[in-house]
Design a protein around this motif. Structure first.
Motif, PDB file in Angstrom:
ATOM      1  N   ASP A 135       0.829  -1.202   0.000  1.00 46.89           N
ATOM      2  CA  ASP A 135       0.000   0.000   0.000  1.00 46.89           C
ATOM      3  C   ASP A 135       0.867   1.258   0.000  1.00 46.89           C
ATOM      4  N   LYS A 136       0.659   2.093  -0.976  1.00 45.65           N
ATOM      5  CA  LYS A 136       1.425   3.341  -1.098  1.00 45.65           C
ATOM      6  C   LYS A 136       0.974   4.390  -0.084  1.00 45.65           C
ATOM      7  N   SER A 137      -0.217   4.204   0.477  1.00 46.41           N
ATOM      8  CA  SER A 137      -0.766   5.101   1.499  1.00 46.41           C
ATOM      9  C   SER A 137      -1.217   4.242   2.672  1.00 46.41           C
ATOM     10  N   PRO A 138      -0.287   3.839   3.522  1.00 45.23           N
ATOM     11  CA  PRO A 138      -0.635   2.891   4.583  1.00 45.23           C
ATOM     12  C   PRO A 138      -1.639   3.438   5.586  1.00 45.23           C
ATOM     13  N   MET A 139      -2.380   2.514   6.178  1.00 44.48           N
ATOM     14  CA  MET A 139      -3.366   2.871   7.183  1.00 44.48           C
ATOM     15  C   MET A 139      -2.650   3.269   8.466  1.00 44.48           C
ATOM     16  N   GLU A 140      -3.162   4.320   9.099  1.00 50.06           N
ATOM     17  CA  GLU A 140      -2.607   4.832  10.354  1.00 50.06           C
ATOM     18  C   GLU A 140      -3.754   4.993  11.354  1.00 50.06           C
ATOM     19  N   VAL A 141      -3.392   5.116  12.606  1.00 55.96           N
ATOM     20  CA  VAL A 141      -4.393   5.336  13.651  1.00 55.96           C
ATOM     21  C   VAL A 141      -3.814   6.296  14.683  1.00 55.96           C
ATOM     22  N   ALA A 142      -4.664   7.153  15.210  1.00 59.03           N
ATOM     23  CA  ALA A 142      -4.293   8.036  16.323  1.00 59.03           C
ATOM     24  C   ALA A 142      -5.366   7.864  17.391  1.00 59.03           C
ATOM     25  N   ILE A 143      -4.922   7.781  18.634  1.00 59.50           N
ATOM     26  CA  ILE A 143      -5.838   7.566  19.758  1.00 59.50           C
ATOM     27  C   ILE A 143      -5.494   8.560  20.858  1.00 59.50           C
ATOM     28  N   ILE A 144      -6.516   9.067  21.523  1.00 63.95           N
ATOM     29  CA  ILE A 144      -6.306   9.878  22.724  1.00 63.95           C
ATOM     30  C   ILE A 144      -7.150   9.280  23.835  1.00 63.95           C
ATOM     31  N   ARG A 145      -6.577   9.321  25.027  1.00 69.97           N
ATOM     32  CA  ARG A 145      -7.250   8.748  26.195  1.00 69.97           C
ATOM     33  C   ARG A 145      -7.622   9.844  27.180  1.00 69.97           C
ATOM     34  N   ASN A 146      -8.657   9.572  27.964  1.00 72.88           N
ATOM     35  CA  ASN A 146      -9.035  10.449  29.064  1.00 72.88           C
ATOM     36  C   ASN A 146      -7.995  10.308  30.179  1.00 72.88           C
ATOM     37  N   THR A 147      -8.080  11.165  31.167  1.00 69.28           N
ATOM     38  CA  THR A 147      -7.121  11.106  32.281  1.00 69.28           C
ATOM     39  C   THR A 147      -7.213   9.793  33.053  1.00 69.28           C
ATOM     40  N   ASP A 148      -8.360   9.104  32.995  1.00 70.15           N
ATOM     41  CA  ASP A 148      -8.483   7.797  33.652  1.00 70.15           C
ATOM     42  C   ASP A 148      -8.047   6.656  32.730  1.00 70.15           C
ATOM     43  N   HIS A 149      -7.434   7.001  31.610  1.00 67.26           N
ATOM     44  CA  HIS A 149      -6.891   6.070  30.610  1.00 67.26           C
ATOM     45  C   HIS A 149      -7.949   5.388  29.750  1.00 67.26           C
ATOM     46  N   SER A 150      -9.216   5.722  29.926  1.00 58.76           N
ATOM     47  CA  SER A 150     -10.242   5.209  29.020  1.00 58.76           C
ATOM     48  C   SER A 150     -10.125   5.976  27.698  1.00 58.76           C
ATOM     49  N   PRO A 151     -10.495   5.352  26.583  1.00 59.23           N
ATOM     50  CA  PRO A 151     -10.360   6.062  25.301  1.00 59.23           C
ATOM     51  C   PRO A 151     -11.334   7.230  25.185  1.00 59.23           C
ATOM     52  N   MET A 152     -10.857   8.346  24.630  1.00 58.31           N
ATOM     53  CA  MET A 152     -11.700   9.509  24.370  1.00 58.31           C
ATOM     54  C   MET A 152     -12.090   9.528  22.891  1.00 58.31           C
ATOM     55  N   ALA A 153     -11.068   9.327  22.006  1.00 54.73           N
ATOM     56  CA  ALA A 153     -11.324   9.376  20.566  1.00 54.73           C
ATOM     57  C   ALA A 153     -10.259   8.574  19.830  1.00 54.73           C
ATOM     58  N   ARG A 154     -10.649   8.097  18.653  1.00 55.48           N
ATOM     59  CA  ARG A 154      -9.726   7.364  17.778  1.00 55.48           C
ATOM     60  C   ARG A 154     -10.019   7.781  16.342  1.00 55.48           C
ATOM     61  N   ILE A 155      -8.976   7.914  15.557  1.00 55.84           N
ATOM     62  CA  ILE A 155      -9.151   8.234  14.142  1.00 55.84           C
ATOM     63  C   ILE A 155      -8.345   7.231  13.319  1.00 55.84           C
ATOM     64  N   ILE A 156      -8.973   6.694  12.270  1.00 52.63           N
ATOM     65  CA  ILE A 156      -8.328   5.749  11.368  1.00 52.63           C
ATOM     66  C   ILE A 156      -8.321   6.388   9.984  1.00 52.63           C
ATOM     67  N   TYR A 157      -7.141   6.445   9.381  1.00 54.44           N
ATOM     68  CA  TYR A 157      -6.986   7.110   8.085  1.00 54.44           C
ATOM     69  C   TYR A 157      -5.859   6.450   7.298  1.00 54.44           C
ATOM     70  N   SER A 158      -5.821   6.707   6.004  1.00 54.28           N
ATOM     71  CA  SER A 158      -4.700   6.272   5.178  1.00 54.28           C
ATOM     72  C   SER A 158      -3.827   7.477   4.907  1.00 54.28           C
ATOM     73  N   SER A 159      -2.510   7.275   4.967  1.00 53.73           N
ATOM     74  CA  SER A 159      -1.540   8.362   4.944  1.00 53.73           C
ATOM     75  C   SER A 159      -0.789   8.428   3.613  1.00 53.73           C
ATOM     76  N   PRO A 160      -1.285   9.228   2.656  1.00 52.65           N
ATOM     77  CA  PRO A 160      -0.556   9.372   1.392  1.00 52.65           C
ATOM     78  C   PRO A 160       0.736  10.156   1.580  1.00 52.65           C
ATOM     79  N   ARG A 161       1.658  10.013   0.626  1.00 50.20           N
ATOM     80  CA  ARG A 161       2.968  10.669   0.649  1.00 50.20           C
ATOM     81  C   ARG A 161       2.996  11.839  -0.326  1.00 50.20           C
ATOM     82  N   LYS A 162       3.765  12.843  -0.012  1.00 53.60           N
ATOM     83  CA  LYS A 162       3.894  14.034  -0.863  1.00 53.60           C
ATOM     84  C   LYS A 162       4.634  13.708  -2.165  1.00 53.60           C
TER      85      LYS A 162
END
Length: 182
Positions: free
Chosen positions: A27-54
């Motif tokens: 895959d020329k634009s591999p799948m990536e993920v970013a996650i942020i957690r609340n202060t109690d370490h439970s997940p707040m949000a997650r984003i899944i995307y493919s990352s193209p190159r310049k």
């Protein structure tokens, strides 16, 4: 002797098959993920995307035309999941998964959360009537060229900022955790 020849044949076949693997079509634009957690370490949000190159290309106003809806990455449209009810520009966003579209322009981007999920690209798949919210975010100049389209979360006192950047441009989108509102 028969067992030895059979074993030798299996070893040669296996090593030939492994060495003949062609990984050039990865895959020329591999799948990536970013996650942020609340202060109690439970997940707040997650984003899944493919990352193209310049790869030396003109990105905004070129590969990604100004004023047109963009899947915000490559391949499947970018999806964002909120594990808590959030607020963006005064709009309540119920916990759940949404497609994240953008409309880049030179001065500002339109950020769109859409209820239609599991979408490939935008052509014939984007349905404006499924928009949950549209907001504007100023386009900013990056301090250095961003070779790979990148997404990250930046924690704030009462939520997170979603950062999206590529080439020489980035946007910052603040989300407030409704549970932490005063």
């Amino acid at each position: 002797m028969k067992q030895f020849l059979s074993l030798l044949f299996i070893c040669i076949f296996t090593s030939t098959a492994v060495s003949a693997q062609d990984f050039s079509d990865l895959d020329k634009s591999p799948m990536e993920v970013a996650i942020i957690r609340n202060t109690d370490h439970s997940p707040m949000a997650r984003i899944i995307y493919s990352s193209p190159r310049k790869k030396g290309r003109e990105i905004f106003g070129g590969l990604v035309p100004y004023g047109e809806i963009w899947r915000t990455g490559a391949n499947e449209a970018t999806e964002i999941t909120f594990y808590n009810d959030m607020r963006i520009a005064g709009n309540k966003i119920p916990s759940g998964t949404y497609t994240l579209y953008t409309i880049p322009n030179e001065e500002e981007w339109t950020i769109i959360l859409n209820k239609n999920i599991n979408i490939w690209g935008t052509i014939n798949n984007y349905k404006k009537e499924q928009d949950l919210v549209r907001i504007k975010a100023p386009a900013r100049s990056a301090a250095a060229t961003i070779e790979n389209f990148s997404v990250a979360f930046q924690p704030t006192e009462n939520g997170t900022n979603l950062l999206m950047g590529w080439d020489d441009t980035f946007v910052e989108v603040p989300f407030k955790n409704i549970e932490k509102e005063d």
